[in-house]
Design a protein around this motif. Structure first.
Motif, PDB file in Angstrom:
ATOM      1  N   UNK A   1       2.019   7.172  -0.017  1.00 23.28           N
ATOM      2  CA  UNK A   1       3.101   6.215   0.137  1.00 23.28           C
ATOM      3  C   UNK A   1       3.880   6.583   1.383  1.00 23.28           C
TER       4      UNK A   1
ATOM      5  N   UNK B   1       0.821  -1.214   0.000  1.00 21.42           N
ATOM      6  CA  UNK B   1       0.000   0.000   0.000  1.00 21.42           C
ATOM      7  C   UNK B   1       0.851   1.258   0.000  1.00 21.42           C
ATOM      8  N   UNK B   2       2.032   1.167   0.607  1.00 18.25           N
ATOM      9  CA  UNK B   2       2.878   2.353   0.700  1.00 18.25           C
ATOM     10  C   UNK B   2       3.584   2.693  -0.610  1.00 18.25           C
ATOM     11  N   UNK B   3       3.510   1.779  -1.561  1.00 18.97           N
ATOM     12  CA  UNK B   3       4.128   2.057  -2.858  1.00 18.97           C
ATOM     13  C   UNK B   3       3.033   2.270  -3.891  1.00 18.97           C
ATOM     14  N   UNK B   4       2.738   3.513  -4.193  1.00 16.37           N
ATOM     15  CA  UNK B   4       1.596   3.813  -5.050  1.00 16.37           C
ATOM     16  C   UNK B   4       1.626   3.060  -6.383  1.00 16.37           C
TER      17      UNK B   4
ATOM     18  N   UNK C   1      -8.564   8.491  -9.039  1.00 21.57           N
ATOM     19  CA  UNK C   1      -7.376   9.338  -9.082  1.00 21.57           C
ATOM     20  C   UNK C   1      -6.656   9.328 -10.407  1.00 21.57           C
TER      21      UNK C   1
ATOM     22  N   UNK D   1      -7.850   8.989  -3.432  1.00 18.16           N
ATOM     23  CA  UNK D   1      -7.280   9.901  -4.434  1.00 18.16           C
ATOM     24  C   UNK D   1      -7.206  11.329  -3.913  1.00 18.16           C
TER      25      UNK D   1
ATOM     26  N   UNK E   1     -17.481  12.780   0.255  1.00 22.28           N
ATOM     27  CA  UNK E   1     -16.327  12.899  -0.620  1.00 22.28           C
ATOM     28  C   UNK E   1     -16.748  12.657  -2.054  1.00 22.28           C
TER      29      UNK E   1
ATOM     30  N   UNK F   1     -19.283  15.343  -3.521  1.00 20.11           N
ATOM     31  CA  UNK F   1     -18.643  16.601  -3.906  1.00 20.11           C
ATOM     32  C   UNK F   1     -18.022  16.493  -5.295  1.00 20.11           C
ATOM     33  N   UNK F   2     -17.390  15.368  -5.528  1.00 22.57           N
ATOM     34  CA  UNK F   2     -16.702  15.172  -6.804  1.00 22.57           C
ATOM     35  C   UNK F   2     -17.692  14.967  -7.943  1.00 22.57           C
TER      36      UNK F   2
ATOM     37  N   UNK G   1      -7.665  14.017  -5.381  1.00 23.81           N
ATOM     38  CA  UNK G   1      -8.727  14.914  -5.869  1.00 23.81           C
ATOM     39  C   UNK G   1      -9.944  14.887  -4.955  1.00 23.81           C
ATOM     40  N   UNK G   2     -10.282  13.715  -4.441  1.00 24.62           N
ATOM     41  CA  UNK G   2     -11.438  13.614  -3.561  1.00 24.62           C
ATOM     42  C   UNK G   2     -11.274  14.550  -2.384  1.00 24.62           C
ATOM     43  N   UNK G   3     -10.077  14.501  -1.797  1.00 18.79           N
ATOM     44  CA  UNK G   3      -9.821  15.297  -0.612  1.00 18.79           C
ATOM     45  C   UNK G   3      -9.723  16.771  -0.981  1.00 18.79           C
TER      46      UNK G   3
ATOM     47  N   UNK H   1     -11.102  18.429  -3.337  1.00 14.13           N
ATOM     48  CA  UNK H   1     -12.415  19.011  -3.634  1.00 14.13           C
ATOM     49  C   UNK H   1     -13.126  19.400  -2.347  1.00 14.13           C
ATOM     50  N   UNK H   2     -13.041  18.507  -1.369  1.00 11.82           N
ATOM     51  CA  UNK H   2     -13.739  18.738  -0.109  1.00 11.82           C
ATOM     52  C   UNK H   2     -13.074  19.845   0.706  1.00 11.82           C
TER      53      UNK H   2
ATOM     54  N   UNK I   1      -4.378   6.031   2.541  1.00 12.88           N
ATOM     55  CA  UNK I   1      -3.244   6.071   1.615  1.00 12.88           C
ATOM     56  C   UNK I   1      -3.723   5.959   0.174  1.00 12.88           C
ATOM     57  N   UNK I   2      -4.828   5.256  -0.020  1.00 13.55           N
ATOM     58  CA  UNK I   2      -5.326   5.029  -1.375  1.00 13.55           C
ATOM     59  C   UNK I   2      -6.430   5.997  -1.780  1.00 13.55           C
TER      60      UNK I   2
ATOM     61  N   UNK J   1     -12.378  -0.460   1.148  1.00 14.82           N
ATOM     62  CA  UNK J   1     -12.064   0.964   1.131  1.00 14.82           C
ATOM     63  C   UNK J   1     -13.234   1.775   0.588  1.00 14.82           C
TER      64      UNK J   1
ATOM     65  N   UNK K   1      -6.788   2.651   3.647  1.00 14.17           N
ATOM     66  CA  UNK K   1      -7.859   3.379   2.981  1.00 14.17           C
ATOM     67  C   UNK K   1      -7.426   4.798   2.640  1.00 14.17           C
TER      68      UNK K   1
END
Lengths: 254, 254
Positions: free
Chosen positions: B108, A19-22, A249, B78, A81, A84-85, B80-82, B84-85, B75-76, A73, B73
């Motif tokens: 990451x 997870x830490x490696x996008x 994303x 996107x 969230x 809004x998008x 843009x979601x955040x 925008x809010x 970390x993944x 997730x 969750x």
DNA sequence: GAATAAAGTTCCGTGTTTCGGAAGTCGGCA
DNA sequence: TGCCGACTTCCGAAACACGGAACTTTATTC
């Protein structure tokens, strides 16, 4: 940490590393990052693949988070969230068709309407945000449930299938057939099934990991009929793809 | 399904059950939903608790997803979601202080600026969205790294500590001390450490599961000095709390 | 407040699974 | 062709998961 909390601790370390490696990790990098012996790392990765907690992408050599985790997730992503998008996309649908556009989301084991834009002249709305959309009588719910696995679906079908209108589908068998049809066609329709004289169309929003959202249009049946199904579906599909990219994303930030 | 894919399959079933119930599940409900014998369910739940994949809430009787999963969750989620809010909250900060406001996110093992609003007269920005904020010389990064666990921090500190200005902190020991201070104070400051003549303040955004975001203000040091630290921090903290509630779905939809 | 039911926890002998080092295979490159 | 690194399989010893049953705690009923 030397303190491995049981077997789960090691699995968790692998998942953390991934997870830490996008952009995902190769096998050797996982072994290195977690400090696990290669043989052990290999076995753990195999188990994680089998349950769907990680996926092998590309040439089967890069590992990323799997559909089963992505599902968790999305289930936990707050409605706001996403709402809004989605708003700008819904607005453009409303401008084009002068009908109410909305987004629905899988919440737990139910589908809820979470965002809605209605045309200016409209006096009342058919889907208040927060309304639970019944699996058998709402296009938005069908568009999502059609893509869930059998086990989950079977559980959801335990709930009684309420008869809302004479057109409501109220047998499990027919609902399953309808969902199969939706899966094949890639869109769902509901003509007078939930409220008499009201129809809706919806498309699933594709995001990595599965289908958790849908985008749709609702309105008085007679008014909606002026558009061909093909036209409506094409527009919804386009909207769904746009939303899917934003939600994962990959979007060009407008 | 009877086909349990190894031990992980059963853990996964428990997690699915918990995730599908937005308000959490009691022990007995987990055993029932997963079809596991009580003794077994109890043992699995214990292991999941120990690694942090589920948490016991309330009177220790209701189980919800744990911090370790929520971390994945976020970390993944996107950018843009955040972003925008966050925009409206950033705007109100800019209106009040006439300085650039921004949100940073853990991506990451790095902290990135993901959203930014700058005052109208400003000609250029100090933090472009997408810029990686160095752990030792940016308030936004300090505010996030200060709340990560030791293991993760140690890994991040492997990266070289670049000397950006004479004021940059470039020893690991001093960075760790600074982070401890940030953790205690609840905010981070950077005075001329990244760019000469530019300062920044940032507060961590609290969401269930840990700290993954921060909100901050940047600007020419001389201009920022007209506000007392207490004033800036109070405003940032308020913004951080508002954002935290929105990000975890507890917000009153504006 | 005692009786009863439900919810949650611990125990333990059996048997399956994990463990990781080492040896083996694959695939790209000169 | 021969080398090297990346990946995969093997296997005996040791550890752990398994789940039924008995037990403790908490809630409910009369």
């Amino acid at each position: 940490m030397t303190a491995d909390k049981g077997i789960l601790g090691r699995y968790a370390r692998v998942l953390d590393a991934v997870a830490e490696s996008p952009d995902g990790l190769a096998f050797a990098e996982i072994a290195r990052k977690t400090g696990l012996p290669q043989g052990t790392a290999h076995r753990l990765i195999g188990a994680l693949l089998r349950v769907g907690y990680i996926n092998a992408s590309q040439n089967r050599r890069i590992y990323v988070l799997g559909h089963r985790l992505l599902r968790l997730l999305h289930l936990r992503t707050p409605r706001e969230l996403v709402a809004e998008l989605a708003r700008p996309v819904l607005k453009s649908l409303v401008e084009r068709f002068a009908e109410t556009a909305f987004v629905a989301k899988l919440e737990g084991d139910e589908v809820e309407s979470i965002a809605m834009v209605l045309p200016e002249f409209e006096r009342h709305s058919y889907v208040q945000p927060g309304r639970v959309m019944p699996l058998h009588a709402a296009a938005s719910a069908k568009a999502i449930f059609a893509f869930q696995d059998k086990e989950f679906l079977g559980q959801a079908l335990q709930r009684p299938l309420v008869t809302f209108t004479p057109k409501s589908i109220t047998s499990k068998k027919k609902v399953l057939a309808e969902l199969a049809q939706v899966r094949k066609a890639g869109y769902a329709a509901c003509l007078d099934e939930l409220d008499p004289g009201v129809s809706s169309y919806a498309c699933p929003i594709p995001v990595p990991g599965g289908i958790f959202y849908s985008v749709g249009l609702v309105g008085v049946s007679q008014r909606l009929e002026q558009y061909s199904t093909a036209t409506l579906v094409a527009a919804l599909r386009e909207a769904a793809n746009a939303l899917g990219e934003r939600l994962s994303g990959r979007a060009a930030t407008r």
